[in-house]
Design a protein around this motif. Structure first.
Motif, PDB file in Angstrom:
ATOM      1  N   ARG A   1      -0.869   9.429   2.289  1.00  0.00           N
ATOM      2  CA  ARG A   1      -0.348   8.634   3.409  1.00  0.00           C
ATOM      3  C   ARG A   1      -1.455   8.295   4.410  1.00  0.00           C
ATOM      4  NH1 ARG A   1       4.474  10.205   7.650  1.00  0.00           N
ATOM      5  NH2 ARG A   1       3.817   8.824   9.317  1.00  0.00           N
ATOM      6  N   ILE A   2      -2.433   9.192   4.536  1.00  0.00           N
ATOM      7  CA  ILE A   2      -3.528   8.973   5.487  1.00  0.00           C
ATOM      8  C   ILE A   2      -4.218   7.642   5.209  1.00  0.00           C
ATOM      9  CG2 ILE A   2      -5.773   9.842   6.283  1.00  0.00           C
ATOM     10  CD1 ILE A   2      -4.751  12.670   5.539  1.00  0.00           C
ATOM     11  N   MET A   3      -4.456   7.356   3.941  1.00  0.00           N
ATOM     12  CA  MET A   3      -5.153   6.117   3.575  1.00  0.00           C
ATOM     13  C   MET A   3      -4.275   4.892   3.807  1.00  0.00           C
ATOM     14  SD  MET A   3      -8.063   7.151   2.861  1.00  0.00           S
ATOM     15  CE  MET A   3      -7.746   8.513   3.965  1.00  0.00           C
ATOM     16  N   VAL A   4      -2.968   5.060   3.635  1.00  0.00           N
ATOM     17  CA  VAL A   4      -2.044   3.952   3.878  1.00  0.00           C
ATOM     18  C   VAL A   4      -2.119   3.522   5.339  1.00  0.00           C
ATOM     19  CG1 VAL A   4       0.367   3.208   3.822  1.00  0.00           C
ATOM     20  CG2 VAL A   4      -0.507   4.732   2.027  1.00  0.00           C
ATOM     21  N   GLU A   5      -2.066   4.496   6.231  1.00  0.00           N
ATOM     22  CA  GLU A   5      -2.091   4.180   7.655  1.00  0.00           C
ATOM     23  C   GLU A   5      -3.492   3.799   8.129  1.00  0.00           C
ATOM     24  OE1 GLU A   5      -0.153   7.404   9.651  1.00  0.00           O
ATOM     25  OE2 GLU A   5       1.823   6.747   8.985  1.00  0.00           O
TER      26      GLU A   5
ATOM     27  N   GLY B   1      -1.055  -8.364   6.790  1.00  0.00           N
ATOM     28  CA  GLY B   1      -1.214  -8.755   5.392  1.00  0.00           C
ATOM     29  C   GLY B   1      -0.990  -7.584   4.459  1.00  0.00           C
ATOM     30  N   PHE B   2      -0.917  -6.377   5.041  1.00  0.00           N
ATOM     31  CA  PHE B   2      -0.706  -5.157   4.266  1.00  0.00           C
ATOM     32  C   PHE B   2       0.657  -4.566   4.599  1.00  0.00           C
ATOM     33  CE2 PHE B   2      -5.236  -5.748   4.884  1.00  0.00           C
ATOM     34  CZ  PHE B   2      -5.722  -5.625   3.590  1.00  0.00           C
ATOM     35  N   ASN B   3       1.379  -4.144   3.570  1.00  0.00           N
ATOM     36  CA  ASN B   3       2.694  -3.543   3.751  1.00  0.00           C
ATOM     37  C   ASN B   3       2.577  -2.039   3.522  1.00  0.00           C
ATOM     38  OD1 ASN B   3       5.442  -2.918   3.829  1.00  0.00           O
ATOM     39  ND2 ASN B   3       5.785  -3.537   1.709  1.00  0.00           N
ATOM     40  N   PRO B   4       2.498  -1.235   4.598  1.00  0.00           N
ATOM     41  CA  PRO B   4       2.332   0.214   4.431  1.00  0.00           C
ATOM     42  C   PRO B   4       3.655   0.878   4.061  1.00  0.00           C
ATOM     43  CG  PRO B   4       2.400  -0.325   6.766  1.00  0.00           C
ATOM     44  CD  PRO B   4       2.520  -1.629   6.018  1.00  0.00           C
ATOM     45  N   ILE B   5       3.773   1.298   2.820  1.00  0.00           N
ATOM     46  CA  ILE B   5       4.994   1.948   2.350  1.00  0.00           C
ATOM     47  C   ILE B   5       4.801   3.452   2.483  1.00  0.00           C
ATOM     48  CG2 ILE B   5       6.601   2.231   0.434  1.00  0.00           C
ATOM     49  CD1 ILE B   5       5.614  -0.446  -0.668  1.00  0.00           C
TER      50      ILE B   5
ATOM     51  N   VAL C   1       0.858  -1.182   0.000  1.00  0.00           N
ATOM     52  CA  VAL C   1       0.000   0.000   0.000  1.00  0.00           C
ATOM     53  C   VAL C   1       0.895   1.233   0.000  1.00  0.00           C
ATOM     54  CG1 VAL C   1      -1.943   1.145   1.109  1.00  0.00           C
ATOM     55  CG2 VAL C   1      -1.646  -1.327   1.381  1.00  0.00           C
ATOM     56  N   PHE C   2       0.726   2.080  -1.032  1.00  0.00           N
ATOM     57  CA  PHE C   2       1.597   3.255  -1.165  1.00  0.00           C
ATOM     58  C   PHE C   2       0.796   4.506  -1.462  1.00  0.00           C
ATOM     59  CE2 PHE C   2       3.933   6.321  -3.743  1.00  0.00           C
ATOM     60  CZ  PHE C   2       5.041   6.560  -2.933  1.00  0.00           C
ATOM     61  N   GLY C   3       1.227   5.602  -0.860  1.00  0.00           N
ATOM     62  CA  GLY C   3       0.682   6.912  -1.184  1.00  0.00           C
ATOM     63  C   GLY C   3       1.678   7.975  -0.782  1.00  0.00           C
TER      64      GLY C   3
ATOM     65  N   TRP D   1      -3.498  -0.092   7.687  1.00  0.00           N
ATOM     66  CA  TRP D   1      -2.734  -0.874   8.678  1.00  0.00           C
ATOM     67  C   TRP D   1      -1.527  -0.064   9.129  1.00  0.00           C
ATOM     68  CZ3 TRP D   1      -2.197  -5.081  11.746  1.00  0.00           C
ATOM     69  CH2 TRP D   1      -0.915  -5.513  12.070  1.00  0.00           C
ATOM     70  N   PRO D   2      -1.206  -0.052  10.443  1.00  0.00           N
ATOM     71  CA  PRO D   2      -1.890  -0.727  11.550  1.00  0.00           C
ATOM     72  C   PRO D   2      -2.742   0.245  12.365  1.00  0.00           C
ATOM     73  CG  PRO D   2       0.330  -0.128  12.217  1.00  0.00           C
ATOM     74  CD  PRO D   2       0.112   0.477  10.849  1.00  0.00           C
TER      75      PRO D   2
END
Length: 268
Positions: A51-55, A66-70, A44-46, A58-59
């Motif tokens: 970035r708000i949607m990435v966080e 299961g999600f990798n917040p980049i 997941v990237f933004g 998760w978490p």
């Protein structure tokens, strides 16, 4: 109608736009759950405020591994505004070609993974190149954009391509051109953006559907849950289990670079 009522009214319209995308949301959730069930991750990237949607994914409470917040701080660290690490630098960097490749070199990704790339305009270089690289590696890409804003905007890429050009599925936040939704009397420019509302609705709808798919497959997720709901001990157990699972999954992404998490080693 007061300006408060106007914002709430337009927010309800955004809910309608998101609701009409239920089938697309289910497709995205199916792709993501397949990656998670295979032991891999959803990247997941933004950049910028995406970035708000990435966080949001998760978490946080109600989320699961299961999600990798980049989240690249050079592209998203807004609170200083000016000076060192200021907003001017972040806005410049999100249009530097090649940065997406540098970021993704840190991960050992393959076609079993999936990706969610978020950009309201869909026109900045880094998220576009991020999606392009994912697609070249055979990874399904879901783009989360503001459709009206994207269509009215000009890409920062020299070839004119936008994020939607490198997406297998496009989801729309439902916000208007320019994002801001309220015109205050005697103020020329609008205030109060709407893409965050639509984006949060979309990512949490995806999250709920993924959780259902995982549970139906006999692999219910370990959800970060407040102690007030399940008790302090159970909440702590869930947090630790979810974080351990994330560490184990993310270690697989780092194997190419010789990086291995202590927790992953212990779990192995």
């Amino acid at each position: 109608m007061s300006v408060i009522q106007e914002y709430i009214y337009k927010s309800r319209q955004i809910i309608d736009v998101v609701e009409k995308q239920e089938e697309q949301i289910k497709i995205a959730a199916r792709w993501f759950s397949d990656s998670i069930l295979a032991g891999r991750m959803v990247h997941v990237f933004g950049s910028g405020h995406s970035r708000i949607m990435v966080e949001e994914m998760w978490p946080r409470y109600g989320s699961f591994a299961g999600f990798n917040p980049i989240v690249e701080l050079s592209l998203t660290f807004h609170n200083l505004v000016v000076g060192a690490n200021g907003q001017r630098q972040a806005m410049f960097l999100e249009n530097v070609s090649g940065l997406a490749d540098r970021i993704l070199r840190n991960f050992d990704i393959n076609e079993i993974d999936t990706a969610l790339v978020i950009s309201s305009s869909g026109c900045n270089v880094v998220p576009i190149e991020m999606a392009e690289i994912f697609q070249k590696k055979g990874i399904k890409v879901v783009a989360l954009v503001t459709k009206q804003h994207l269509e009215a905007s000009t890409s920062k890429r020299t070839d004119g391509k936008k994020l939607s050009d490198f997406a297998d599925l496009v989801l729309d936040t439902g916000a208007p051109v320019g994002d801001a939704m309220v015109y205050v009397p005697n103020l020329d420019t609008p205030v109060s953006p709407g893409s965050t509302i639509g984006g949060a609705l979309l990512v949490n709808s995806i999250k709920a559907q993924v959780a259902e798919y995982l549970t139906l497959a006999g692999k219910p997720p370990k959800v970060l849950t407040a102690g007030v709901l399940v008790g302090t001990q159970k909440a702590t157990e869930l947090f630790e289990a979810a974080y351990d699972e994330h560490a184990h999954r993310i270690a697989k992404m780092y194997e190419k670079n010789g990086i291995q998490s202590y927790i992953s080693k212990k779990n192995d």
